[in-house]
Scaffold this motif. Structure first.
Motif, mmCIF file in Angstrom:
data_model
loop_
_atom_site.group_PDB
_atom_site.id
_atom_site.type_symbol
_atom_site.label_atom_id
_atom_site.label_comp_id
_atom_site.label_asym_id
_atom_site.label_seq_id
_atom_site.Cartn_x
_atom_site.Cartn_y
_atom_site.Cartn_z
ATOM 1 N N UNK A 1 -12.800 -1.600 -21.351
ATOM 2 C CA UNK A 1 -13.252 -2.730 -20.665
ATOM 3 C C UNK A 1 -13.350 -3.213 -19.334
ATOM 4 N N UNK A 2 -13.045 -1.656 -18.479
ATOM 5 C CA UNK A 2 -12.994 -1.176 -17.136
ATOM 6 C C UNK A 2 -14.298 -1.515 -16.461
ATOM 7 N N UNK B 1 -6.660 -10.412 -16.510
ATOM 8 C CA UNK B 1 -6.056 -10.498 -17.686
ATOM 9 C C UNK B 1 -4.930 -10.999 -17.578
ATOM 10 N N UNK B 2 -5.123 -11.662 -18.897
ATOM 11 C CA UNK B 2 -3.542 -12.609 -19.097
ATOM 12 C C UNK B 2 -3.282 -11.802 -20.507
ATOM 13 N N UNK C 1 -8.649 0.373 -15.058
ATOM 14 C CA UNK C 1 -9.293 -1.600 -14.294
ATOM 15 C C UNK C 1 -9.568 -1.391 -13.239
ATOM 16 N N UNK C 2 -11.210 -0.980 -12.557
ATOM 17 C CA UNK C 2 -10.760 -0.955 -11.113
ATOM 18 C C UNK C 2 -11.433 -2.348 -10.599
ATOM 19 N N UNK C 3 -11.900 -3.085 -11.572
ATOM 20 C CA UNK C 3 -12.385 -4.198 -11.106
ATOM 21 C C UNK C 3 -12.220 -5.219 -11.188
ATOM 22 N N UNK C 4 -10.111 -5.211 -11.851
ATOM 23 C CA UNK C 4 -9.597 -6.135 -12.404
ATOM 24 C C UNK C 4 -8.969 -6.996 -10.634
ATOM 25 N N UNK D 1 -2.110 1.564 -8.582
ATOM 26 C CA UNK D 1 -2.191 1.894 -7.423
ATOM 27 C C UNK D 1 -3.704 1.482 -6.937
ATOM 28 N N UNK D 2 -4.415 2.356 -8.086
ATOM 29 C CA UNK D 2 -5.753 2.679 -8.232
ATOM 30 C C UNK D 2 -6.336 0.963 -8.238
ATOM 31 N N UNK D 3 -5.394 0.198 -8.731
ATOM 32 C CA UNK D 3 -6.252 -1.397 -8.728
ATOM 33 C C UNK D 3 -6.936 -2.422 -7.398
ATOM 34 N N UNK D 4 -7.479 -1.368 -6.696
ATOM 35 C CA UNK D 4 -8.374 -1.838 -5.065
ATOM 36 C C UNK D 4 -8.800 -3.018 -4.784
#
Length: 276
Positions: free
Chosen positions: A32-33, A39-40, A56-59, A77-80
Motif C-alpha cells: 500500500x506504499x 497508519x496506526x 511507505x514513502x507517502x507516509x 530515513x526513507x520516510x521523507x
C-alpha cells in the motif's frame, strides 16, 4: 491475522490497525506504499518493524506506540514525508541515526522506552516542534539539539540518570535549550583550545627538531674548525721547516762558493810557484 481483515486505508489514506492482537505486521501493508498517509498499529504486541517500512514513502504519520518494539529500522530515513512518529510505550533502546533524514518531522514521541541516548543526527530534524522523552534511561543529550530553533516542547521528565539537566528543569523547554546552548558553546571553546594546543605542540616539536639540527650543525662546524686548526698548525710547521731548509741550502751554497774561491786561489798559488 485473519484473512477477512481488509487492510485498506480510507479515502484520506488512513489505516487503523490498533488493538488487532498482532505480534508482527502483516506483509500486505507494504503493498500500500502509494496510498498510505497515516497508519496506526498501536496497542498490539508487535516486536519488530521490518526494513520494508521504508517503502511507505507517502507516509506522513506513523503510530506504533504501546507495542513491544525493540528497535526501529534504518529504512525509516526513507520516510521523507513523515511528520509525526509516535513510538512511545515500547522497548526501544536506541534510535537509528537515519532519523535525521526525516526533514519534515515535527512531532517525535519516544516516552516510556529504554533509551540511554539519542543520535547526534536528531538535530538535523530542523522542523521538529515536539519531542517527548519522559520515562526513559537517558544519560546524555546531543548538544547539537541547541540548534533546533523550531522546537517548542521538550519533555525529559522521569529520566533520573540525566545529570546534565536537573530534575526540576526536565519539563522546562527553555531551560533545557539554555543548558544545551551553554554546553555547545563550551564544546566549541574546548575544540578551539584543543586545536590551539595541537598547533602549539606541533610548533614546539618543530622548534625542538630545528634546535637539534642546529646543534648538530654547530658540532660539525666545531669539528671542522678543529681540523682546520690542526691543518693550519701543520702548514705553519711545514713553512717553518721550509725556511730552515732554504737557509741551510743558502749556507751550503755559500760554503760551496767559498770553497771554490779557496780552491781557485790555491790552484793559482801552486801554478805561480811552478813557474818560478
Amino acid at each position: 491475522m485473519d484473512d477477512d481483515d481488509e487492510l485498506l486505508p480510507n479515502e484520506d489514506g488512513y489505516l487503523d490497525l490498533k488493538y488487532r492482537g498482532w505480534t508482527e505486521i502483516d506483509d500486505a501493508i507494504w503493498s500500500l506504499s502509494e496510498r498510505l498517509v497515516t497508519i496506526d498499529i498501536s496497542f498490539n504486541g508487535i516486536t519488530t518493524v521490518p526494513e520494508t517500512l521504508g517503502s511507505l514513502t507517502q507516509l506522513k504519520e506513523l503510530n506504533c506506540s504501546c507495542n513491544n518494539i525493540t528497535s526501529l529500522p534504518r529504512s525509516i530515513g526513507r520516510l521523507w514525508n513523515l511528520k509525526i512518529l509516535k513510538a512511545n510505550g515500547n522497548q526501544l533502546s536506541k534510535i537509528p541515526e537515519e532519523i535525521g533524514e526525516c526533514k519534515y518531522l515535527t512531532h517525535l514521541l519516544l516516552s516510556e522506552n529504554h533509551l540511554t541516548d539519542l543520535p547526534q543526527t536528531i538535530a538535523e530534524c530542523f522542523r521538529l516542534k515536539v519531542l517527548k522523552l519522559q520515562s526513559n534511561n537517558l544519560r546524555e543529550l546531543p548538544i547539537s539539539m541547541a540548534k533546533m530553533d523550531k522546537i517548542e516542547i521538550i519533555d525529559l521528565s522521569n529520566n533520573s540518570d540525566l545529570e546534565m539537566v536537573p530534575t526540576e528543569m526536565q519539563e522546562n523547554t527553555e531551560a533545557i535549550l539554555w543548558i544545551l546552548s551553554v554546553r555547545l558553546e563550551t564544546a566549541k571553546e574546548m575544540e578551539f583550545i584543543l586545536a590551539a594546543t595541537r598547533d602549539l605542540a606541533l610548533f614546539a616539536k618543530s622548534v625542538i627538531e630545528k634546535t637539534a639540527d642546529t646543534q648538530n650543525k654547530i658540532s660539525l662546524l666545531r669539528e671542522q674548525k678543529s681540523c682546520l686548526l690542526f691543518e693550519r698548525s701543520s702548514i705553519k710547521n711545514y713553512l717553518t721547516f721550509e725556511k730552515i731548509i732554504d737557509c741551510c741550502n743558502n749556507k751550503i751554497q755559500n760554503a760551496a762558493k767559498e770553497c771554490k774561491k779557496l780552491f781557485n786561489r790555491k790552484s793559482a798559488s801552486v801554478f805561480a810557484t811552478t813557474d818560478i
